[in-house]
Write a protein that holds these residues in place. Structure first.
Motif, PDB file in Angstrom:
ATOM      1  N   PRO A  60       0.842  -1.206   0.000  1.00 15.61           N
ATOM      2  CA  PRO A  60       0.000   0.000   0.000  1.00 15.61           C
ATOM      3  C   PRO A  60       0.875   1.254   0.000  1.00 15.61           C
ATOM      4  O   PRO A  60       1.785   1.389   0.836  1.00 15.61           O
ATOM      5  CB  PRO A  60      -0.812  -0.132   1.302  1.00 15.61           C
ATOM      6  CG  PRO A  60      -0.727  -1.581   1.676  1.00 15.61           C
ATOM      7  CD  PRO A  60       0.641  -2.005   1.217  1.00 15.61           C
ATOM      8  N   TYR A  61       0.590   2.158  -0.923  1.00 21.25           N
ATOM      9  CA  TYR A  61       1.402   3.364  -1.105  1.00 21.25           C
ATOM     10  C   TYR A  61       0.496   4.580  -1.151  1.00 21.25           C
ATOM     11  O   TYR A  61      -0.512   4.599  -1.876  1.00 21.25           O
ATOM     12  CB  TYR A  61       2.217   3.257  -2.390  1.00 21.25           C
ATOM     13  CG  TYR A  61       3.022   4.485  -2.728  1.00 21.25           C
ATOM     14  CD1 TYR A  61       3.977   4.986  -1.843  1.00 21.25           C
ATOM     15  CD2 TYR A  61       2.834   5.157  -3.936  1.00 21.25           C
ATOM     16  CE1 TYR A  61       4.721   6.117  -2.148  1.00 21.25           C
ATOM     17  CE2 TYR A  61       3.585   6.280  -4.260  1.00 21.25           C
ATOM     18  CZ  TYR A  61       4.522   6.768  -3.360  1.00 21.25           C
ATOM     19  OH  TYR A  61       5.255   7.885  -3.675  1.00 21.25           O
ATOM     20  N   ASP A  62       0.849   5.587  -0.369  1.00 23.78           N
ATOM     21  CA  ASP A  62       0.131   6.867  -0.326  1.00 23.78           C
ATOM     22  C   ASP A  62       0.946   7.871  -1.122  1.00 23.78           C
ATOM     23  O   ASP A  62       1.977   8.361  -0.640  1.00 23.78           O
ATOM     24  CB  ASP A  62      -0.027   7.316   1.128  1.00 23.78           C
ATOM     25  CG  ASP A  62      -0.838   8.593   1.273  1.00 23.78           C
ATOM     26  OD1 ASP A  62      -0.908   9.369   0.304  1.00 23.78           O
ATOM     27  OD2 ASP A  62      -1.393   8.799   2.373  1.00 23.78           O
ATOM     28  N   PRO A  63       0.532   8.181  -2.354  1.00 26.32           N
ATOM     29  CA  PRO A  63       1.358   9.060  -3.194  1.00 26.32           C
ATOM     30  C   PRO A  63       1.354  10.511  -2.720  1.00 26.32           C
ATOM     31  O   PRO A  63       2.294  11.253  -3.009  1.00 26.32           O
ATOM     32  CB  PRO A  63       0.711   8.925  -4.576  1.00 26.32           C
ATOM     33  CG  PRO A  63      -0.712   8.553  -4.291  1.00 26.32           C
ATOM     34  CD  PRO A  63      -0.678   7.712  -3.053  1.00 26.32           C
ATOM     35  N   GLN A  64       0.331  10.920  -1.992  1.00 23.83           N
ATOM     36  CA  GLN A  64       0.281  12.291  -1.492  1.00 23.83           C
ATOM     37  C   GLN A  64       1.346  12.516  -0.420  1.00 23.83           C
ATOM     38  O   GLN A  64       2.048  13.522  -0.413  1.00 23.83           O
ATOM     39  CB  GLN A  64      -1.114  12.579  -0.916  1.00 23.83           C
ATOM     40  CG  GLN A  64      -2.261  12.411  -1.911  1.00 23.83           C
ATOM     41  CD  GLN A  64      -2.237  13.443  -3.020  1.00 23.83           C
ATOM     42  OE1 GLN A  64      -1.619  14.499  -2.891  1.00 23.83           O
ATOM     43  NE2 GLN A  64      -2.901  13.150  -4.129  1.00 23.83           N
ATOM     44  N   VAL A  68       4.521   4.449   2.749  1.00 23.11           N
ATOM     45  CA  VAL A  68       4.065   3.078   2.519  1.00 23.11           C
ATOM     46  C   VAL A  68       3.509   2.521   3.825  1.00 23.11           C
ATOM     47  O   VAL A  68       3.882   2.957   4.916  1.00 23.11           O
ATOM     48  CB  VAL A  68       5.195   2.164   2.001  1.00 23.11           C
ATOM     49  CG1 VAL A  68       5.642   2.607   0.611  1.00 23.11           C
ATOM     50  CG2 VAL A  68       6.368   2.126   2.967  1.00 23.11           C
ATOM     51  N   VAL A  69       2.599   1.556   3.692  1.00 19.65           N
ATOM     52  CA  VAL A  69       2.031   0.870   4.839  1.00 19.65           C
ATOM     53  C   VAL A  69       2.613  -0.538   4.864  1.00 19.65           C
ATOM     54  O   VAL A  69       2.477  -1.297   3.896  1.00 19.65           O
ATOM     55  CB  VAL A  69       0.493   0.826   4.768  1.00 19.65           C
ATOM     56  CG1 VAL A  69      -0.074   0.053   5.962  1.00 19.65           C
ATOM     57  CG2 VAL A  69      -0.085   2.232   4.734  1.00 19.65           C
ATOM     58  N   GLY A 142      -0.514  -0.829  -4.291  1.00 20.44           N
ATOM     59  CA  GLY A 142      -1.904  -0.403  -4.196  1.00 20.44           C
ATOM     60  C   GLY A 142      -1.997   1.010  -3.657  1.00 20.44           C
ATOM     61  O   GLY A 142      -1.374   1.356  -2.647  1.00 20.44           O
ATOM     62  N   ARG A 143      -2.764   1.841  -4.331  1.00 16.98           N
ATOM     63  CA  ARG A 143      -2.936   3.231  -3.879  1.00 16.98           C
ATOM     64  C   ARG A 143      -3.778   3.260  -2.615  1.00 16.98           C
ATOM     65  O   ARG A 143      -4.810   2.583  -2.523  1.00 16.98           O
ATOM     66  CB  ARG A 143      -3.610   4.045  -4.977  1.00 16.98           C
ATOM     67  CG  ARG A 143      -3.751   5.525  -4.640  1.00 16.98           C
ATOM     68  CD  ARG A 143      -4.342   6.286  -5.794  1.00 16.98           C
ATOM     69  NE  ARG A 143      -4.458   7.704  -5.503  1.00 16.98           N
ATOM     70  CZ  ARG A 143      -4.905   8.612  -6.367  1.00 16.98           C
ATOM     71  NH1 ARG A 143      -5.284   8.225  -7.575  1.00 16.98           N
ATOM     72  NH2 ARG A 143      -4.972   9.877  -6.018  1.00 16.98           N
ATOM     73  N   CYS A 144      -3.346   4.063  -1.632  1.00 21.44           N
ATOM     74  CA  CYS A 144      -4.109   4.156  -0.393  1.00 21.44           C
ATOM     75  C   CYS A 144      -3.971   5.551   0.207  1.00 21.44           C
ATOM     76  O   CYS A 144      -3.124   6.345  -0.195  1.00 21.44           O
ATOM     77  CB  CYS A 144      -3.645   3.102   0.614  1.00 21.44           C
ATOM     78  SG  CYS A 144      -2.069   3.498   1.426  1.00 21.44           S
ATOM     79  N   ASP A 145      -4.814   5.821   1.184  1.00 20.39           N
ATOM     80  CA  ASP A 145      -4.712   7.003   2.037  1.00 20.39           C
ATOM     81  C   ASP A 145      -4.208   6.497   3.383  1.00 20.39           C
ATOM     82  O   ASP A 145      -4.912   5.764   4.082  1.00 20.39           O
ATOM     83  CB  ASP A 145      -6.076   7.676   2.175  1.00 20.39           C
ATOM     84  CG  ASP A 145      -6.033   8.924   3.043  1.00 20.39           C
ATOM     85  OD1 ASP A 145      -4.976   9.206   3.650  1.00 20.39           O
ATOM     86  OD2 ASP A 145      -7.066   9.603   3.145  1.00 20.39           O
ATOM     87  N   SER A 146      -2.979   6.850   3.740  1.00 20.46           N
ATOM     88  CA  SER A 146      -2.366   6.309   4.953  1.00 20.46           C
ATOM     89  C   SER A 146      -2.725   7.076   6.217  1.00 20.46           C
ATOM     90  O   SER A 146      -2.362   6.664   7.319  1.00 20.46           O
ATOM     91  CB  SER A 146      -0.838   6.291   4.797  1.00 20.46           C
ATOM     92  OG  SER A 146      -0.328   7.612   4.681  1.00 20.46           O
ATOM     93  N   PRO A 168       7.568   6.708   5.915  1.00 14.90           N
ATOM     94  CA  PRO A 168       8.013   7.377   4.693  1.00 14.90           C
ATOM     95  C   PRO A 168       8.748   6.372   3.800  1.00 14.90           C
ATOM     96  O   PRO A 168       9.477   5.501   4.304  1.00 14.90           O
ATOM     97  CB  PRO A 168       8.960   8.463   5.209  1.00 14.90           C
ATOM     98  CG  PRO A 168       8.545   8.697   6.626  1.00 14.90           C
ATOM     99  CD  PRO A 168       8.071   7.364   7.136  1.00 14.90           C
ATOM    100  N   LEU A 169       8.552   6.493   2.521  1.00 19.74           N
ATOM    101  CA  LEU A 169       9.186   5.537   1.606  1.00 19.74           C
ATOM    102  C   LEU A 169      10.696   5.491   1.809  1.00 19.74           C
ATOM    103  O   LEU A 169      11.298   4.409   1.771  1.00 19.74           O
ATOM    104  CB  LEU A 169       8.840   5.883   0.158  1.00 19.74           C
ATOM    105  CG  LEU A 169       9.492   5.008  -0.918  1.00 19.74           C
ATOM    106  CD1 LEU A 169       9.165   3.534  -0.725  1.00 19.74           C
ATOM    107  CD2 LEU A 169       9.076   5.475  -2.312  1.00 19.74           C
ATOM    108  N   GLU A 170      11.323   6.637   2.042  1.00 17.72           N
ATOM    109  CA  GLU A 170      12.780   6.646   2.228  1.00 17.72           C
ATOM    110  C   GLU A 170      13.194   5.825   3.445  1.00 17.72           C
ATOM    111  O   GLU A 170      14.231   5.159   3.427  1.00 17.72           O
ATOM    112  CB  GLU A 170      13.297   8.083   2.350  1.00 17.72           C
ATOM    113  CG  GLU A 170      13.363   8.830   1.024  1.00 17.72           C
ATOM    114  CD  GLU A 170      14.236   8.126  -0.012  1.00 17.72           C
ATOM    115  OE1 GLU A 170      15.250   7.486   0.359  1.00 17.72           O
ATOM    116  OE2 GLU A 170      13.910   8.212  -1.209  1.00 17.72           O
ATOM    117  N   ASP A 171      12.379   5.844   4.513  1.00 17.09           N
ATOM    118  CA  ASP A 171      12.702   5.042   5.696  1.00 17.09           C
ATOM    119  C   ASP A 171      12.594   3.548   5.385  1.00 17.09           C
ATOM    120  O   ASP A 171      13.404   2.731   5.859  1.00 17.09           O
ATOM    121  CB  ASP A 171      11.763   5.399   6.851  1.00 17.09           C
ATOM    122  CG  ASP A 171      12.053   6.780   7.429  1.00 17.09           C
ATOM    123  OD1 ASP A 171      13.018   7.436   6.980  1.00 17.09           O
ATOM    124  OD2 ASP A 171      11.308   7.210   8.334  1.00 17.09           O
TER     125      ASP A 171
END
Length: 205
Positions: A60-64, A68-69, A142-146, A168-171
């Motif tokens: 699950p990824y929150d692009p805003q 990531v979850v 998968g697009r999500c709102d985290s 955060p994706l970088e983490d």
């Protein structure tokens, strides 16, 4: 570049196949021969095959928020070889009935992380351990709102005790670098997202 080997329908000869164990999973013993690169059939081989349902994994990824979850749960397979058998993983489940992979991804996101996924982006389909297992994995982002994601979830009747993390994706990518994330599906999905983040965010934001 040399041509890939293209086997025909007679490239593998199954001499005998028996089921040694049948539970939630199955173990078969096979006697077989297969065609050689140089031509002709090779010697008789004895192989055990771990027969599994195909699996679906989704990141699950929150692009805003560029987050990531990830989920954390106990894994018996890591118990003897890892200092901490509670692994950080993707949402995942087995295709054990008449379902499409996308349906499994959405169902498991609700059950394991209390998340409703939007668009699903197929990454790849791969065999995690083809030397001894027939399992195939369907891998998605998968697009999500985290916002508000977290807590402990899972189905009690399946013994699930799953903690949800929003990173955060970088983490998460740093956790891949330093070995805290150490399972194949998570590493593949996170590295794919790192390579394709700009395109994904451009289409999903």
């Amino acid at each position: 570049m040399s041509e890939l080997f293209k086997p025909g329908p007679d490239a593998v000869e199954i001499l005998q196949r028996e089921t040694c164990f049948q539970g939630f999973y199955k173990l078969d013993r096979l006697q077989l021969r297969h065609r050689l690169f140089a031509g002709g059939m090779g010697p008789e081989l004895n192989r055990e095959l771990f027969v599994r349902h195909d699996a679906v994994c989704v990141l699950p990824y929150d692009p805003q928020r560029d987050c990531v979850v990830l989920i954390e749960q106990f894994r018996v397979g890591a118990m003897d070889k890892n200092g901490n058998p509670w692994l950080l993983e993707l949402v995942a489940g087995l295709i054990d009935k008449d379902e499409q992979p996308e349906e499994v991804a959405r169902r498991e996101a609700v059950e394991e992380a209390d998340l409703n996924l939007g668009a699903l982006w197929p990454i790849t389909t791969y065999f995690p351990s083809p030397g001894g297992s027939d399992e195939r994995v369907y891998l998605y982002v998968g697009r999500c709102d985290s916002q508000g994601a977290g807590g402990v979830h899972g189905l009690a009747e399946e013994g699930e005790d799953i903690r949800v993390h929003v990173w955060p994706l970088e983490d998460a990518l740093q956790a891949v670098r330093d070995g805290r994330i150490n399972n194949a599906a998570s590493i593949i999905a996170l590295q794919w997202l790192a390579l394709n983040r700009a395109e994904v965010r451009g289409l999903w934001s």
